[in-house]
Design an enzyme around this catalytic site. Structure first.
Site, PDB file in Angstrom:
ATOM      1  N   SER A 175       0.816  -1.217   0.000  1.00 60.04           N
ATOM      2  CA  SER A 175       0.000   0.000   0.000  1.00 60.04           C
ATOM      3  C   SER A 175       0.852   1.270   0.000  1.00 60.04           C
ATOM      4  CB  SER A 175      -0.920   0.007   1.221  1.00 60.04           C
ATOM      5  OG  SER A 175      -1.715  -1.148   1.241  1.00 60.04           O
TER       6      SER A 175
HETATM    7  N1  SAH Z   1      -1.489  -4.429   3.632  1.00 60.79           N
HETATM    8  C1  SAH Z   1      -0.804  -4.923   2.467  1.00 60.79           C
HETATM    9  C2  SAH Z   1      -1.632  -4.694   1.242  1.00 60.79           C
HETATM   10  C3  SAH Z   1      -1.629  -5.887   0.374  1.00 60.79           C
HETATM   11  S1  SAH Z   1      -2.717  -5.819  -1.008  1.00 60.79           S
HETATM   12  C4  SAH Z   1       0.565  -4.290   2.338  1.00 60.79           C
HETATM   13  O1  SAH Z   1       0.772  -3.212   2.886  1.00 60.79           O
HETATM   14  O2  SAH Z   1       1.442  -4.881   1.693  1.00 60.79           O
HETATM   15  C5  SAH Z   1      -4.092  -6.731  -0.423  1.00 60.79           C
HETATM   16  C6  SAH Z   1      -3.845  -8.149  -0.009  1.00 60.79           C
HETATM   17  O3  SAH Z   1      -5.113  -8.731   0.309  1.00 60.79           O
HETATM   18  C7  SAH Z   1      -3.244  -9.039  -1.098  1.00 60.79           C
HETATM   19  O4  SAH Z   1      -2.075  -9.636  -0.626  1.00 60.79           O
HETATM   20  C8  SAH Z   1      -4.328 -10.072  -1.374  1.00 60.79           C
HETATM   21  O5  SAH Z   1      -3.829 -11.357  -1.702  1.00 60.79           O
HETATM   22  C9  SAH Z   1      -5.076 -10.083  -0.053  1.00 60.79           C
HETATM   23  N2  SAH Z   1      -6.441 -10.603  -0.127  1.00 60.79           N
HETATM   24  C10 SAH Z   1      -7.399 -10.373  -1.063  1.00 60.79           C
HETATM   25  N3  SAH Z   1      -8.521 -11.047  -0.764  1.00 60.79           N
HETATM   26  C11 SAH Z   1      -8.271 -11.715   0.389  1.00 60.79           C
HETATM   27  C12 SAH Z   1      -9.035 -12.603   1.208  1.00 60.79           C
HETATM   28  N4  SAH Z   1     -10.287 -12.928   0.913  1.00 60.79           N
HETATM   29  N5  SAH Z   1      -8.460 -13.092   2.314  1.00 60.79           N
HETATM   30  C13 SAH Z   1      -7.185 -12.782   2.653  1.00 60.79           C
HETATM   31  N6  SAH Z   1      -6.412 -11.953   1.934  1.00 60.79           N
HETATM   32  C14 SAH Z   1      -6.943 -11.428   0.808  1.00 60.79           C
END
Ligand code: SAH
Length: 219
Positions: free
Chosen positions: A66
């Site tokens: 993010s």
């Molecule tokens: N907070 C993270 C943002 C990652 S992007 C950072 O700062 O790096 C969002 C993440 O949500 C991705 O890794 C994706 O695989 C995950 N995601 C999407 N749907 C999901 C679900 N149903 N359960 C768990 N993770 C999920």
């Protein structure tokens, strides 16, 4: 040639945090947590040069780390108290998790890609973050065995109101999530009113990858 000391990772991070402050991340504890978290450790090799830019960057599995400003804004919106147990959905790189872990007593984080989770776990270990508990699974379902939570942060865009997660919040808890189906979503804050209802606020437009159903088949 020796590296200019002004360009050390610490200096670049401090400069980024100052910029976030001038943009409205005002909570001193949140700013401290941002400054204590080396973003380069969560950034892929290919994008090391951009680790201290205020932008989202690609990570493995087609996901993103993010944007620091959004991390600051969402963390601040959660109003974490030191004794809080926080649930995070979407571990990704683990960057947001690491920030939460510096503010809360315990952070539970769920990710649907095994590889991302394993990489994030090794970062938490390297940083000595011992209050993070991870789970491979579908975070849309929350973590019923550990509910209720004081705070919940969703870092992937929920297509609809995240009702399953709201049900796992304490009566006076707070949940922050991007809500919407398109490329641009609305960042929503739900504050429990203590009587089973919520006060809902819109905090602006954000761009997150979607919250998907089920776990990923790929690694
Ligand atoms: N907070 C993270 C943002 C990652 S992007 C950072 O700062 O790096 C969002 C993440 O949500 C991705 O890794 C994706 O695989 C995950 N995601 C999407 N749907 C999901 C679900 N149903 N359960 C768990 N993770 C999920």
């Amino acid at each position: 040639m020796a590296q200019d000391p002004d360009d050390s990772p610490e200096t670049r991070l401090a400069r980024l945090v100052l910029a976030l402050r001038s943009q409205g991340v005002s909570d001193a504890k949140v700013l401290q947590a941002l400054e204590a978290t080396p973003r380069q450790m969560f950034t892929p090799d290919l994008f090391q040069e951009r680790a201290f830019e205020d932008s989202a960057l690609p990570i493995a599995c087609g996901q993103t780390i993010s944007q620091p400003f959004i991390v600051g804004l969402m963390t601040q919106a959660l109003k974490i108290e030191p004794r809080a147990r926080v649930l995070e959905i979407g571990t990704g790189s683990g960057y947001q998790t690491a920030i939460l872990s510096r503010l809360a007593r315990l952070v539970y984080t769920v990710e649907r890609y095994r590889t991302l989770l394993a990489e994030a776990e090794s970062r938490f270990k390297a940083l000595g973050l011992t209050n993070v508990i991870t789970r491979f699974g579908d975070g849309g379902l929350g973590w019923p065995e550990q509910a209720p939570f004081d705070r919940i942060m969703v870092t992937a865009a929920a297509p609809n109101e995240p009702t399953a997660l709201l049900a796992q919040l304490k009566p006076n808890g707070i949940l922050v999530a991007p809500v919407g189906r398109g490329p641009v979503q609305i960042l929503r804050r739900y504050c429990g009113d203590g009587k089973g209802g919520f006060v809902v606020e819109d905090l602006g437009e954000v761009r997150f990858v979607p919250l998907l159903d089920g776990v990923a088949r790929e690694l």
